[in-house]
Design a protein around this motif. Structure first.
Motif, PDB file in Angstrom:
ATOM      1  N   GLN A  53       0.827  -1.206   0.000  1.00  0.00           N
ATOM      2  CA  GLN A  53       0.000   0.000   0.000  1.00  0.00           C
ATOM      3  C   GLN A  53       0.864   1.260   0.000  1.00  0.00           C
ATOM      4  OE1 GLN A  53      -2.660  -0.191   3.323  1.00  0.00           O
ATOM      5  NE2 GLN A  53      -3.693  -2.052   2.604  1.00  0.00           N
ATOM      6  N   GLU A  59       3.983   1.573  -1.170  1.00  0.00           N
ATOM      7  CA  GLU A  59       4.633   1.728  -2.469  1.00  0.00           C
ATOM      8  C   GLU A  59       3.662   2.275  -3.511  1.00  0.00           C
ATOM      9  OE1 GLU A  59       7.651   1.384  -3.526  1.00  0.00           O
ATOM     10  OE2 GLU A  59       8.667   0.524  -1.779  1.00  0.00           O
ATOM     11  N   SER A  60       2.464   1.713  -3.561  1.00  0.00           N
ATOM     12  CA  SER A  60       1.490   2.188  -4.550  1.00  0.00           C
ATOM     13  C   SER A  60       1.050   3.617  -4.248  1.00  0.00           C
ATOM     14  CB  SER A  60       0.279   1.253  -4.578  1.00  0.00           C
ATOM     15  OG  SER A  60      -0.369   1.236  -3.306  1.00  0.00           O
TER      16      SER A  60
END
Length: 259
Positions: free
Chosen positions: A197, A199-200
């Protein structure tokens, strides 16, 4: 801001000093009145000495009564060291914020502290990318007006949420290092989900910054030549024309050569 215990003892000290001072004053005036008052009766100067002595005695008595009343009250408990340190930090932060460069210095200190807190965890690299993107976006927010204003609000909320998520990832990772083998699998799964989550979210924030830069580039790009360049060209042509005219005038005023 001074704590209640310190204020209590300061007031107690002030009352004690005041009571002693008025006691000495009352004793001196009373003695002077007793010596200077004649046996034949009181004159106007003697009445002034007596009135001053009586007023000093009353004030001294009031101060001693106030001192006894305050001393009879229990002193406030000492301030907890952690709370005292927190108050000291709050006073220091308030003093720095009043300086012209105070808010910027405090923001930089908070970023450095957060970076140090995440050092050695998998959240450090995404946090660094987020911080770099947030600084870039902060330099554009004043020009993101009109239709771009909702994007500024969304970016502010996303920045706060992603920083909280980075701190949560680091906390879970540190707990994972201490967890026994039989309970490590659920924590590892939660850590992988949170890391994904983060990273995105950081990648989406970076795309938003790139889109904001594109918006500013298209919004500020004029059709054809930039107005500043056009004005500079006109000024250059004007200077060239003036220089040529001056050269012609100098040639007209110069005498012709004799044959």
């Amino acid at each position: 801001m001074t704590d209640e215990r310190t204020r209590y003892f300061r007031r107690l000290g002030r009352l004690r000093r005041s009571a002693r001072r008025w006691s000495v004053t009352a004793g001196g005036l009373t003695g002077a009145a007793a010596v200077l008052t004649p046996y034949a009766g009181l004159g106007l100067p003697d009445a002034a000495w007596a009135a001053g002595a009586g007023g000093a005695v009353v004030l001294a008595a009031w101060r001693w009564l106030d001192l006894r009343a305050l001393a009879a009250r229990p002193a406030p408990p000492p301030l907890d060291p952690a709370e005292a340190a927190a108050r000291s930090r709050a006073r220091l932060v308030a003093a720095v914020e009043r300086l012209p460069v105070g808010p910027g210095v405090l923001a930089e200190l908070r970023r450095v502290r957060a970076r140090v807190a995440l050092r050695g965890t998998s959240a450090a690299e995404p946090w660094t990318r987020l911080d770099r993107a947030a600084l870039t976006f902060a330099g554009m927010t004043n020009r993101l007006t009109g239709l771009a204003e909702p994007a500024v609000l969304e970016a502010t909320e996303a920045d706060r949420s992603l920083r909280e998520l980075a701190a949560r990832v680091a906390s879970v990772e540190r707990a994972l290092r201490l967890a026994p083998p039989d309970s490590r699998a659920p924590l590892a799964e939660a850590h992988r989900a949170l890391t994904g989550q983060l990273e995105s979210g950081v990648a989406a924030y970076e795309r938003l910054v790139v889109a904001a830069a594109g918006y500013l580039a298209e919004h500020a790009r004029p059709d054809g030549e930039h107005p500043a360049a056009a004005r500079l060209t006109e000024a250059t042509d004007l200077l060239h024309g003036v220089a040529a005219a001056l050269a012609e005038l100098r040639g007209i005023g110069r005498p012709l050569p004799t044959p």
